[in-house]
Design a protein around this motif. Structure first.
Motif, PDB file in Angstrom:
ATOM      1  N   LYS A   1     -27.192  90.173  21.305  1.00  0.00           N
ATOM      2  CA  LYS A   1     -27.666  89.235  20.283  1.00  0.00           C
ATOM      3  C   LYS A   1     -28.654  88.248  20.910  1.00  0.00           C
ATOM      4  CE  LYS A   1     -23.422  89.676  17.607  1.00  0.00           C
ATOM      5  NZ  LYS A   1     -22.256  88.978  17.027  1.00  0.00           N
TER       6      LYS A   1
ATOM      7  N   HIS B   1     -29.512  86.189  15.178  1.00  0.00           N
ATOM      8  CA  HIS B   1     -28.180  86.628  15.576  1.00  0.00           C
ATOM      9  C   HIS B   1     -27.237  85.474  15.879  1.00  0.00           C
ATOM     10  CE1 HIS B   1     -30.136  90.594  17.159  1.00  0.00           C
ATOM     11  NE2 HIS B   1     -29.826  90.695  15.875  1.00  0.00           N
ATOM     12  N   GLN B   2     -27.745  84.253  15.969  1.00  0.00           N
ATOM     13  CA  GLN B   2     -26.955  83.150  16.502  1.00  0.00           C
ATOM     14  C   GLN B   2     -25.700  82.852  15.689  1.00  0.00           C
ATOM     15  OE1 GLN B   2     -29.560  79.788  17.016  1.00  0.00           O
ATOM     16  NE2 GLN B   2     -30.680  80.728  18.722  1.00  0.00           N
ATOM     17  N   ASN B   3     -25.783  82.928  14.381  1.00  0.00           N
ATOM     18  CA  ASN B   3     -24.640  82.583  13.525  1.00  0.00           C
ATOM     19  C   ASN B   3     -23.994  83.816  12.908  1.00  0.00           C
ATOM     20  OD1 ASN B   3     -25.069  79.769  13.916  1.00  0.00           O
ATOM     21  ND2 ASN B   3     -26.712  79.816  12.398  1.00  0.00           N
ATOM     22  N   VAL B   4     -24.170  84.971  13.573  1.00  0.00           N
ATOM     23  CA  VAL B   4     -23.626  86.234  13.075  1.00  0.00           C
ATOM     24  C   VAL B   4     -22.525  86.694  14.015  1.00  0.00           C
ATOM     25  CG1 VAL B   4     -24.144  88.637  12.529  1.00  0.00           C
ATOM     26  CG2 VAL B   4     -25.818  86.866  12.009  1.00  0.00           C
ATOM     27  N   SER B   5     -21.355  87.039  13.440  1.00  0.00           N
ATOM     28  CA  SER B   5     -20.240  87.497  14.266  1.00  0.00           C
ATOM     29  C   SER B   5     -20.218  89.016  14.424  1.00  0.00           C
ATOM     30  CB  SER B   5     -18.912  87.034  13.653  1.00  0.00           C
ATOM     31  OG  SER B   5     -18.758  87.559  12.342  1.00  0.00           O
TER      32      SER B   5
END
Length: 442
Positions: free
Chosen positions: A138, A143-147
């Motif tokens: 990521k 992508h930073q706030n995606v799990s």
């Protein structure tokens, strides 16, 4: 000097010659000019970008940045500019790279005198399957706030099992896209007389109609949602080796097909007691042959495993879809190169040897000599392998392959492993002395 290398390092010379031919600067830059619509060449050539990607795919370097740092001479661009170039490599360019090189390698196989073992005489076989790239790191702001895992894309791949060549790739940037949206493009590549084998995900009215319209033949596992009309009842077509085959005639969109049911000895992992195969092959081709053809289509899955095992085909650091798909296309070309190298060994000797030699020993010898060949042969001019005609290059491959010491590559098969009973764990004796055990045995 080159003749000495061919005698002492024949496998590495075979590989180097094929790499020089498929990845020659002239070929790569021509492919880029003919297929790129938005990108253009200003500071860095596509051939240079491709060379860096190839070194990562072949596991010479762990990443694009490492390959960039190891360049003997400055490229004249920053590493950021290199990544910008990579993330914009257009999908038609990646596709054309595999198409162009596979056509050339097929012509080289013909010139070598390679005689493919036909799966079904008179019907060139093509296997269609999808490949979803593994999740990338990521690295992007999105992508930073995606799990969830970040999927960089997927592809449909066309495999020629008789020549052991990846023929075509249809890349898609959307990792969540349905593979069926790419089928129209696949149909455009079909030729009359070919037999297309695919899994049930591709068994659709649209694709079956396009296969029929182009004069090709289909063999697919039946999808339960495909509308068909039953024209006859099942009759026993074959019964041997513990399996039972049933067959009946059905209709799909007004066209006649054969439905071959393979009753399984044990239920599949999905709980299926049988597999239904749909085909429009002529009735004179027995149901047993139809079932065997579909069973063998898993050779593409095996080829995918080889690509994943031997090459860095899914580069985790490439988060942008176009860059990741470009790396996958380069890995498919590398697979074709190794396949032709093995075929050259078969053609250089009186009888095929590929089934008796070990891929492990081949990889070990190349790993031991390839870097030395590159370093010692810096002054050699390999450009002749890219310029010569397929018959001339095939003769060079054949002569080089004759120097390979097959005895050193021979497989050493062993018998089946005997099941062993694991002794229970004793917490009072967590470890033992091998020396004392050996003394006690005496």
């Amino acid at each position: 000097m080159l003749e000495l290398f061919r005698q002492k390092m024949p496998l590495s010379c075979l590989l180097y010659g094929l790499l020089e031919r498929c990845f020659s600067a002239e070929r790569l830059d021509r492919i880029f000019l003919e297929n790129a619509k938005e990108q253009y060449t200003r500071e860095i050539l596509f051939s240079t970008v491709c060379d860096l990607m190839l070194s990562v795919v072949l596991k010479v370097h762990p990443s694009i940045n490492a390959a960039y740092q190891k360049q003997p001479e400055p490229l004249g661009v920053t590493v950021s500019a290199l990544y910008e170039k990579l993330k914009g490599v257009e999908l038609p360019v990646s596709q054309a790279l595999l198409r162009d090189t596979s056509e050339d390698l097929s012509a080289i196989l013909d010139a070598l005198g390679f005689i493919p073992e036909p799966w079904l005489p008179g019907y060139p076989v093509r296997i269609l399957d999808g490949n979803c790239l593994a999740a990338s790191e990521k690295r992007l702001a999105v992508h930073q706030n995606v799990s969830g895992a970040a999927l960089p894309g997927k592809s449909l791949v066309v495999f020629d099992p008789e020549r052991r060549l990846m023929r075509d790739v249809f890349p898609c940037e959307d990792g969540h896209a349905q593979e069926r949206r790419l089928l129209d493009a696949v149909a455009d590549s079909m030729k009359a007389g070919e037999l297309w084998i695919a899994d049930r995900n591709f068994c659709t009215l649209g694709l079956l109609g396009q296969v029929h319209g182009r004069g090709a033949y289909a063999l697919m596992r039946l999808h339960q949602n495909l509308p068909l009309t039953e024209e006859t009842l099942f009759s026993c077509a074959d019964e041997n080796a513990g399996r039972r085959l049933l067959e009946k005639r059905v209709g799909v969109a007004g066209r006649p097909y054969r439905l071959v049911r393979v009753e399984l000895e044990q239920p599949s992992r999905d709980g299926d007691a049988f597999i239904d195969l749909l085909t429009d092959l002529p009735a004179e081709i027995p149901a047993a042959a139809v079932a065997d053809l579909y069973r063998r289509c898993w050779t593409l899955e095996t080829a995918f495993q080889h690509v994943e095992k031997h090459f860095n085909s899914e580069i985790e650091t490439l988060a942008y879809p176009k860059a990741a798909l470009f790396g996958f296309a380069v890995a498919l070309v590398a697979y074709n190169i190794f396949s032709v190298m093995i075929s050259a060994l078969d053609c250089a000797h009186q009888k095929p040897v590929s089934k008796d030699i070990s891929g492990y020993y081949i990889a070990h010898e190349i790993a031991a000599t390839f870097l030395a060949l590159i370093q010692l042969g810096e002054g050699l001019d390999w450009r002749f392998v890219a310029a010569c005609a397929p018959p001339e290059f095939a003769a060079w491959l054949r002569d080089t392959a004759r120097h390979v010491n097959l005895r050193a590559l021979k497989k050493h098969s062993r018998g089946p492993k005997q099941p062993k009973t694991k002794p229970p764990y004793d917490p009072k004796q967590p470890h033992v002395s091998t020396y004392q055990l050996l003394r006690g045995k005496k």
